[in-house]
Design an enzyme around this catalytic site. Structure first.
Site, PDB file in Angstrom:
ATOM      1  N   SER A 143       2.434   7.835  -3.455  1.00  0.00           N
ATOM      2  CA  SER A 143       1.010   7.581  -3.704  1.00  0.00           C
ATOM      3  C   SER A 143       0.532   8.577  -4.752  1.00  0.00           C
ATOM      4  CB  SER A 143       0.215   7.788  -2.412  1.00  0.00           C
ATOM      5  OG  SER A 143      -1.167   7.881  -2.700  1.00  0.00           O
ATOM      6  N   TYR A 156      -1.304  12.866   4.964  1.00  0.00           N
ATOM      7  CA  TYR A 156      -0.850  11.745   4.127  1.00  0.00           C
ATOM      8  C   TYR A 156      -0.320  12.246   2.779  1.00  0.00           C
ATOM      9  CZ  TYR A 156      -1.104   7.122   1.853  1.00  0.00           C
ATOM     10  OH  TYR A 156      -0.816   5.955   1.181  1.00  0.00           O
ATOM     11  N   ALA A 157      -1.082  13.142   2.126  1.00  0.00           N
ATOM     12  CA  ALA A 157      -0.654  13.653   0.809  1.00  0.00           C
ATOM     13  C   ALA A 157       0.658  14.434   0.941  1.00  0.00           C
ATOM     14  CB  ALA A 157      -1.744  14.530   0.205  1.00  0.00           C
TER      15      ALA A 157
HETATM   16  P1  NAI Z   1      -0.836  -1.959   5.317  1.00  0.00           P
HETATM   17  O1  NAI Z   1      -1.391  -1.186   6.459  1.00  0.00           O
HETATM   18  O2  NAI Z   1      -1.597  -3.154   4.813  1.00  0.00           O
HETATM   19  O3  NAI Z   1       0.660  -2.433   5.640  1.00  0.00           O
HETATM   20  C1  NAI Z   1       1.592  -1.545   6.189  1.00  0.00           C
HETATM   21  C2  NAI Z   1       2.627  -2.318   6.970  1.00  0.00           C
HETATM   22  O4  NAI Z   1       3.539  -1.382   7.547  1.00  0.00           O
HETATM   23  C3  NAI Z   1       2.015  -3.128   8.124  1.00  0.00           C
HETATM   24  O5  NAI Z   1       2.595  -4.416   8.164  1.00  0.00           O
HETATM   25  C4  NAI Z   1       2.364  -2.292   9.350  1.00  0.00           C
HETATM   26  O6  NAI Z   1       2.473  -3.049  10.558  1.00  0.00           O
HETATM   27  C5  NAI Z   1       3.719  -1.704   8.935  1.00  0.00           C
HETATM   28  N1  NAI Z   1       4.040  -0.504   9.683  1.00  0.00           N
HETATM   29  C6  NAI Z   1       3.218   0.495  10.081  1.00  0.00           C
HETATM   30  N2  NAI Z   1       3.896   1.411  10.784  1.00  0.00           N
HETATM   31  C7  NAI Z   1       5.189   0.997  10.823  1.00  0.00           C
HETATM   32  C8  NAI Z   1       6.368   1.516  11.397  1.00  0.00           C
HETATM   33  N3  NAI Z   1       6.358   2.646  12.095  1.00  0.00           N
HETATM   34  N4  NAI Z   1       7.522   0.830  11.242  1.00  0.00           N
HETATM   35  C9  NAI Z   1       7.539  -0.336  10.546  1.00  0.00           C
HETATM   36  N5  NAI Z   1       6.461  -0.883   9.996  1.00  0.00           N
HETATM   37  C10 NAI Z   1       5.290  -0.218  10.124  1.00  0.00           C
HETATM   38  O7  NAI Z   1      -0.616  -0.890   4.158  1.00  0.00           O
HETATM   39  P2  NAI Z   1      -0.424  -1.081   2.579  1.00  0.00           P
HETATM   40  O8  NAI Z   1      -1.716  -0.750   1.936  1.00  0.00           O
HETATM   41  O9  NAI Z   1       0.229  -2.357   2.287  1.00  0.00           O
HETATM   42  O10 NAI Z   1       0.547   0.148   2.270  1.00  0.00           O
HETATM   43  C11 NAI Z   1       1.960  -0.006   2.085  1.00  0.00           C
HETATM   44  C12 NAI Z   1       2.524   1.297   1.554  1.00  0.00           C
HETATM   45  O11 NAI Z   1       1.884   1.636   0.327  1.00  0.00           O
HETATM   46  C13 NAI Z   1       2.296   2.489   2.497  1.00  0.00           C
HETATM   47  O12 NAI Z   1       3.403   3.354   2.444  1.00  0.00           O
HETATM   48  C14 NAI Z   1       1.084   3.170   1.872  1.00  0.00           C
HETATM   49  O13 NAI Z   1       1.018   4.530   2.209  1.00  0.00           O
HETATM   50  C15 NAI Z   1       1.363   2.946   0.406  1.00  0.00           C
HETATM   51  N6  NAI Z   1       0.197   3.074  -0.440  1.00  0.00           N
HETATM   52  C16 NAI Z   1      -0.890   2.247  -0.288  1.00  0.00           C
HETATM   53  C17 NAI Z   1      -1.997   2.397  -1.108  1.00  0.00           C
HETATM   54  C18 NAI Z   1      -3.190   1.530  -0.992  1.00  0.00           C
HETATM   55  O14 NAI Z   1      -4.178   1.785  -1.708  1.00  0.00           O
HETATM   56  N7  NAI Z   1      -3.199   0.477  -0.163  1.00  0.00           N
HETATM   57  C19 NAI Z   1      -2.027   3.426  -2.162  1.00  0.00           C
HETATM   58  C20 NAI Z   1      -0.831   4.235  -2.231  1.00  0.00           C
HETATM   59  C21 NAI Z   1       0.238   4.053  -1.398  1.00  0.00           C
END
Ligand code: NAI
Length: 248
Positions: A143, A156-157
């Site tokens: 990120s 998180y960071a």
């Molecule tokens: P989201 O919350 O929409 O999706 C995350 C997915 O990971 C969900 O389907 C959730 O059920 C699954 N998940 C959560 N814990 C889990 C675990 N222990 N084992 C397996 N699956 C698990 O999040 P998003 O926004 O799609 O983020 C995806 C990645 O991108 C993350 O690593 C997030 O930190 C990163 N990210 C997101 C940003 C944003 O602005 N949305 C910005 C920078 C990074």
């Protein structure tokens, strides 16, 4: 041209959001998709159905990315089902935001385990597979805040900065076997994770972005496609920012 024909990708946390967009983009380029999520609910089953519409092989696995043994078992199961794994996307992630003075040990541990330990878990499990195959591409979801830090996101960071150190080290260690490791540093991407933020916080972020919009999951998926495909054959150990210029 199908950029990922005959390849198999394993993507963690791809039931929705950025992980799902990556799975869809890869499938549209002929890639077979193995993906994980924490539970097999209706959202995950719908994602599996949408992916199958591309005519590729698809299977969803229940797997907690934070748990070492789950990663070992998942990689074994994917290998048994698909025969090889060419691409790993360590995407699963969570937030537990708050000022450090109020951040509990549980909030720290949960974020470090799901976001950072998961990268160790899955990379460790897949390393012997890619080593035997003599190649592979590992993409880790960092990120922009892992590079620049952010108030109320010490946990998180730190997890996202840790991913960058891990990625660069693994790239140096495994390059000799043509196993590439890169990270993507998304900025402010429009998903359920960011929808949870108050409207004024979202607007404040968007006003700081040179391209004046939040990113879409598909913007990140296109960068992942580049890193997964042979178009990036000479790219390893890099952090590619996908942030509308937020960190430029
Ligand atoms: P989201 O919350 O929409 O999706 C995350 C997915 O990971 C969900 O389907 C959730 O059920 C699954 N998940 C959560 N814990 C889990 C675990 N222990 N084992 C397996 N699956 C698990 O999040 P998003 O926004 O799609 O983020 C995806 C990645 O991108 C993350 O690593 C997030 O930190 C990163 N990210 C997101 C940003 C944003 O602005 N949305 C910005 C920078 C990074």
């Amino acid at each position: 041209m199908s950029l990922l024909k005959d390849k198999v990708a394993l993507i963690t946390g791809a039931g929705r959001g950025i992980g799902k967009a990556i799975a869809m983009r890869f499938a549209s380029e002929g890639c077979d998709i193995a993906f994980t999520d924490i539970a097999l609910n209706d959202v995950v089953m719908e994602t599996e159905k949408e992916l199958k519409a591309y005519g590729v092989r698809v299977k969803a696995y229940v797997s907690n990315a934070a748990v070492y043994d789950d990663a070992q078992q998942t990689v074994s199961a994917v290998l048994a089902d698909f025969g090889h794994i060419d691409i790993l996307v360590n995407n699963a992630g969570i937030t537990r935001d708050g000022a450090l003075k109020r951040m509990s040990e549980q909030d720290w541990d949960a974020v470090i385990n799901v976001n950072l330990k998961s990268v160790f878990n899955f990379t460790k499990a897949i390393q012997p597979v890619m080593w035997r195959q003599g190649g592979g591409s590992v993409i880790n979801m960092s990120s922009v805040v892992g590079v620049s830090g952010n108030a109320d996101q010490c946990n998180y960071a730190a997890s996202k900065a840790g991913i960058i150190g891990f990625t660069k080290s693994a790239a140096k260690e495994m390059g000799v076997r043509n196993i590439r490791h890169n990270a993507i540093a998304p900025g402010f991407i429009h998903t359920a994770m960011t929808d949870a933020l108050p409207e004024q916080v979202r607007k404040a972020w968007e006003n700081q972005i040179p391209l004046r919009r939040s990113g879409e999951p598909e913007d990140v998926a296109n960068v992942a496609l580049f890193l997964a495909s042979d178009l990036s054959a000479y790219v390893t150990g890099q952090v590619i920012h996908c942030c509308g210029g937020m960190n430029c």
